[in-house]
Enzyme design. Structure first.
Site, PDB file in Angstrom:
ATOM      1  CD  GLU B 431      -2.576   1.589   0.131  1.00 18.34           C
ATOM      2  OE1 GLU B 431      -3.299   0.700  -0.335  1.00 18.34           O
ATOM      3  OE2 GLU B 431      -2.478   2.726  -0.382  1.00 18.34           O
ATOM      4  CG  HIS B 499      -6.338  -3.512  -5.414  1.00 19.06           C
ATOM      5  ND1 HIS B 499      -7.470  -3.921  -4.771  1.00 19.06           N
ATOM      6  CD2 HIS B 499      -5.885  -4.595  -6.098  1.00 19.06           C
ATOM      7  CE1 HIS B 499      -7.696  -5.197  -5.033  1.00 19.06           C
ATOM      8  NE2 HIS B 499      -6.733  -5.643  -5.823  1.00 19.06           N
ATOM      9  CD  GLU B 500      -6.918   1.197  -3.859  1.00 22.72           C
ATOM     10  OE1 GLU B 500      -5.703   0.961  -3.849  1.00 22.72           O
ATOM     11  OE2 GLU B 500      -7.742   0.490  -3.241  1.00 22.72           O
ATOM     12  CD  GLU B 518      -9.956  -2.104  -5.825  1.00 19.31           C
ATOM     13  OE1 GLU B 518     -10.696  -2.442  -4.912  1.00 19.31           O
ATOM     14  OE2 GLU B 518      -9.135  -1.153  -5.724  1.00 19.31           O
ATOM     15  CD  GLU B 524     -12.061  -2.046  -1.550  1.00 20.87           C
ATOM     16  OE1 GLU B 524     -11.194  -2.353  -0.728  1.00 20.87           O
ATOM     17  OE2 GLU B 524     -11.897  -1.180  -2.427  1.00 20.87           O
TER      18      GLU B 524
END
Lengths: 729, 729
Positions: B431, B499-500, B518, B524
């Site tokens: 992340e 992701h993102e 994603e 989620e």
């Protein structure tokens, strides 16, 4: 070796006996919290007063020998979200402390530096903001004041964004000021000398064109700025410990003579992102009634933190030559290998037609290595060694350089081995084209490449508009970038000499491998717009207050029409003034910037550059007046050798050099490099004399300096044979 | 293995005989340059017309079976400096080409993909701009159109900045449209179904709150957007090969039904920095009168470049579990180790009081490893393993994570060895808190740490506002960042699941280690705002047109009140629909997102997840209607196994599954996972039946799907013993 004798937090009720602690003064804070707080400097010359005025707004004022230096001036910060740190304060705690200690820099102007101050730490609480508080820490030295804002961890305050810092410097008179205009991207302006009140009308003229500039619209100056009051006070304002914060410029109110902090914004207009514990850089005010004291001040270094590096044995002073000046003057060579005007890193550069004017060729680099080795230098800088120079600037392009791919005519392995065989280090060059993101993503690979190929120092460059786009050279993100590069370089035992980076603030104490910076108008401009004869007498009072400058002195062929390129430009000094710069322009990394063939023409004068030290046991500022003249003597680190440099502006003058810094009772051989009697920077810059005499601590030399001329003296012990026959001065 | 049979630049006058080239059609450009240019698709269904109108402005139009799809629509780009590429053009060259080839993706929905198109390449010159030119390349396939702008190297044009792309999509009717609102930072909006004309009035409602969003003010939609005309044409607009350019949104003019390109700007308002040779991404329009053809289209992949990676043997499909869903629903664990609310990377996290709710503990991770290993999974994702999660988001903080320092209760070495002993890979989690700069400067160290510790895949995350500040998730700089990460990861033989990140555009062909993304509203959100029952029937027509999605299906415990946390949220599907997602939601990286203890409660249904393939020899889209239902069958890569998934929206329906995709003349064992007759997503989601029957290529299954229900079928060869006693369907 660095030896820090730090005596932390001596507070009232604790009194420690520490070896080498010269004096411990305790100023106990028994004053009522509601009243003004005052401290004096150890020598009592300075008095600092802090007070809260109407609406709980914090103010400070500073006097020197009872004269006002900074009249009552506002303090505080405005934040983007929530309440600001501007008003509504009450004083909820006051602590006073006295420190007297000494420490040894890794490299420096003196072996040991004394750190002696009285401290006032005021806690300011905003009761209306759920008891949120900040602290202002004032340190009052015998040479001036440093203060900063601190934001300790506290309930309800972890992160905030600074939208303005209102710190004011309310000056006591319409001083003479040596300044460059406020700008977010460049420190490379020529200096303007004027009164404070004249700044607004001169701002436009002072803002000359520079590659990548973002001038502040309001009348403003950069720091360090040097002032002189009508009654002879010298006042220097700058900052120390510029970490995780934007650089400070000063907005000038010509009517009230008030200066206000103007911070460099980021891409979205914010100034600084803060997380408690946080503090701003120190705002520094160095003051004296003697100009020489300003140059002798170590206040900014004292406010910096000791280095965290455990091993500093690999950090060494460097005297170097370089494939560099010929790019500016000789008209024969270039950074680029080819004349193709649209290249990409993925191109096969070996397939491009060579221009025939590439500078960083095997042959040319070997020539520099040979000459540097034969004359006792440590290193040779090579610019233009790596692919990408064909269209490297002006396109806001991110992937200009990869820092690891040489041009086809630069053989990394061969040159590594050749240099090593000659006892020479090659200095790496990382021009980033201001694409800091591209540099960071390749940094580990670039440094590993250096280690693999025996490089231990890098010159970095940031020419152009910054990427991340919208950021500026002197904003918080780039400030952190430069430090990141220095810190990461240390992991690879690499020294960094950064060009076009933010002006220094004494961080070379904490990051001693960040050995020098440019961050001002240096010798390269002599080949372009030129430098005023007074330029060299201003830089030590301004730019160099923050740290060593890679000024790149040593130009012997000052008349550039010599090269037949059509240039009518000249380096605006005499040859001897170039020698004197090695002493007056402090840096533990010094270049002999001219080309080998020019030094070969003047071997006797070149001897001074070969001899002069670049790291020092002690420094004696003998004479100084900003804009006019500087004379400095220094003792070489670990040697019974001294070097003196004296320079003047466009006016001839007689420098007075007292040799009282020498040990008493002994004679030394002084070699005096002086301007010829017919010398002048614009007509006969290469007229010089060299003479050897005996000097002792009681000797005094009166030496005439030509227009923009200088004097350089080397002083050594001599054998009786060497001394024999030499006259006393 | 990737086998690209590329037939480059077959032009008029060259006619090559190439093995495996199915058909080569040559459409020779004999049309006058001054007139309109027209090409048809190989199957003649499509006709593309290019023309210059008044003032030399370029236009195109597209028909399908003689029906207008895109009415005459403007083309061109405006640039920041100098003349724009908007008008004043003359056609100076026209080339037509036909290609028919096939290629094998490293991982994919089918083993071999056919690339069959007719190409029109128009050179447009601005005589008034010193002959500056650009090219527009149209490729017309049997399933739609791709076109892009190209800027070859030319005299006087090396660098330019795009300030607008005016490409229009002038639609032929007020179509039904499945859309999310235009935004620079997020693709995680729920889908709205409306007519085009209704978009402006629905824009505000559609723009639900998302962490880090920057909605476009004008009425606009993101791509891929899916439309259906009143007369039954399915139209999908997206882009392919989004490299070195910002993502495209579409501004919607509800009155004229015209859509116009809206590019994501950078920090200073520029859109794209271009250097010739340059090209924009392809603008894609996939069209059919059958919805199933849209899902079967490989047009976007075909427009992408083959991979440059020489060795792709290390790129493997992945079925994984993870310490993840429990963070959202179970109320027992968290990413953060402690509850300290102000941390820095320099902190000693081991000194913080542990919260007792940390998820990524040695014990918990081992539990997942044990279960994953026992059930034949490849890997276990662990989020929250590294320091920094205590206050990781919302502060626009740069140095949140270092990607190499574990929490004190996560033993990297022990878990590496434990996982290896169980045949499980741990999936790394990076992340970034959207601080891309911090990630890039640490990327080499982070990847080396992975290699040193046996990780071969990473899930990246970009939650929050981007740093470099002022940049956006979908702007040019970040587009390049994601690619840089994938490309650099390949140097370390690491697969990336981002992701993102910006929505995919088929780059998984070129960067096959960028295994999934994603970039949409995934599972989620079932734990937060919830997903509409129709959501899963829209995603394959929108988000998945660009590439594989890490949707993270497999939630068995759909009623989240089960956890006693007070949540009344539910996953809005039946259990069986979660199984069907493994087939309908293509990804070579698939998660079984629920917790081991939930799978242990339903071992018979879990068998489908254990069995289902994630890489395929072939795909058969049996039934589809966006917003309503999808039924897909796929053949497992290299195996005589097939898997079928069928899903429906909130409406019960009967899926018709024809097994005609099976080899003729043989019976197979089909295990049918079906909703129970009393099942519904909101009342009885866990009611299901499992039955085994024999099927052959002539079998047809009529299966009732519950409200937001599904059907999943696994088909295998059986031994005579296994087959014995099974009934025919």
């Amino acid at each position: 070796m660095i030896v820090d004798k730090v005596l932390n937090k001596i507070q009232c009720r604790s009194f420690l006996s520490i070896k080498r602690l010269l004096v411990v003064m305790l100023v106990c804070g028994s004053i009522s919290l509601a009243e003004a707080q005052q401290i004096t400097s150890p020598n009592k010359n300075f008095s600092l007063t802090f007070s809260l005025k109407e609406n709980g707004v914090p103010f400070y004022e500073l006097t020197f020998k009872n004269k006002p230096v900074i009249k009552s001036s506002k303090l505080g910060l405005a934040t983007r979200q929530g309440g600001s740190f501007l008003d509504g304060f009450t004083v909820t705690d006051v602590k006073t402390t006295s420190i007297d200690e000494s420490w040894d820099p890794v490299l420096g102007e003196q072996k040991t530096i004394r750190n002696h101050y009285h401290e006032l730490l005021v806690t300011l609480t905003q009761q209306a903001q759920q008891g949120r508080f900040m602290r202002i820490r004032f340190r009052l030295f015998d040479d001036g004041l440093g203060f900063r804002y601190e934001f300790p961890m506290q309930k309800g305050l972890s992160y905030f964004i600074v939208k303005d810092e209102v710190t004011e410097f309310n000056l006591a008179g319409n001083h003479k000021i040596f300044w460059i205009p406020g700008d977010y991207d460049t420190n490379e302006y020529p200096y303007t000398t004027s009164t404070i009140a004249e700044i607004p009308s001169l701002q436009k003229k002072a803002t000359v064109p520079i590659t990548a500039q973002q001038p502040i619209k309001a009348p403003s100056v950069q720091t360090p700025c040097m002032m002189k009051s009508a009654d002879g006070l010298y006042i220097n304002i700058h900052e120390a410990v510029l970490i995780n914060y934007p650089a400070m410029d000063l907005e000038v109110d010509a009517a009230t003579l008030k200066m206000k902090t103007h911070l460099v914004p980021d891409a979205v207009g914010n100034l600084a992102y803060m997380q408690t514990n946080a503090q701003t850089p120190w705002r520094t005010i160095v003051v004296s009634d003697k100009a020489t004291d300003i140059l002798a001040s170590r206040l900014i270094l004292n406010l910096n933190e000791p280095t965290k590096y455990k091993d500093v044995s690999w950090i060494k002073p460097v005297k170097y030559m370089g494939v560099w000046w010929e790019y500016f003057v000789a008209g024969k060579s270039n950074w680029a290998y080819s004349t193709v005007n649209n290249v990409k890193l993925t191109d096969n550069f070996a397939a491009f037609p060579p221009s025939g004017h590439h500078g960083a060729t095997n042959e040319n680099v070997k020539k520099y290595i040979d000459f540097a080795s034969a004359n006792g230098f440590d290193a040779v800088l090579v610019e233009g060694w790596n692919v990408g120079w064909e269209d490297w600037i002006g396109n806001w392009k991110e992937e200009v350089f990869d820092f690891v791919t040489p041009y086809p005519d630069f053989d990394v392995k061969m040159l590594r081995e050749y240099a090593a065989s000659k006892g020479i280090k090659i200095i790496m060059h990382h021009e980033t084209s201001a694409a800091a993101t591209n540099y960071e993503r390749r940094l580990d690979r670039a440094f590993q490449f250096m280690v693999d190929n025996g490089y231990n120092a890098v010159k970095t460059g940031y020419v152009g508009d910054i990427i991340p786009r919208g950021e500026h050279h002197d904003g918080q993100w780039m400030v952190n970038h430069y430090i990141h590069v220095a810190d990461r370089a240390a992991d690879y035992k690499i020294m960094v000499n950064s060009h076009e980076a933010v002006r220094p603030t004494g961080l070379n104490r904490t990051y001693p491998n960040w050995i020098a910076q440019e961050s001002a108008r240096g010798t390269e401009f002599e080949a372009m717009a030129g430098l005023a004869p007074e330029h060299g007498t201003i830089l030590p009072f301004t730019r160099l207050m923050g740290g060593p400058m890679d000024y790149t002195p040593g130009i012997f062929q000052t008349d550039l029409s010599y090269y037949g390129t059509g240039s009518k430009q000249r380096v605006n000094t005499t040859l001897v003034k170039q020698l004197a710069y090695y002493v007056t322009m402090y840096s533990p990394l010094q270049m002999a910037a001219d080309m080998p063939e020019n030094y070969a023409r003047f071997p006797d004068a070149f001897q001074f550059i070969k001899d002069v030290a670049v790291d020092w046991d002690d420094t004696y500022v003998l004479e100084a007046e900003p804009g006019d003249y500087i004379t400095i003597a220094r003792k070489a680190k670990g040697k019974q050798e001294w070097y003196v440099g004296g320079i003047t502006d466009e006016n001839r003058r007689t420098a007075t050099i007292s040799f009282s810094f020498l040990p008493k009772g002994k004679s030394y051989i002084a070699t005096i490099y002086a301007d010829g009697t017919d010398a002048s920077y614009d007509k006969k810059p290469q007229s010089y004399t060299i003479r050897k005499v005996l000097v002792s601590s009681s000797s005094v030399l009166k030496q005439v300096l030509a227009s923009s001329g200088g004097v350089a003296v080397s002083i050594k012990e001599g054998t009786s044979g060497e001394i024999k026959g030499l006259k006393k001065l």
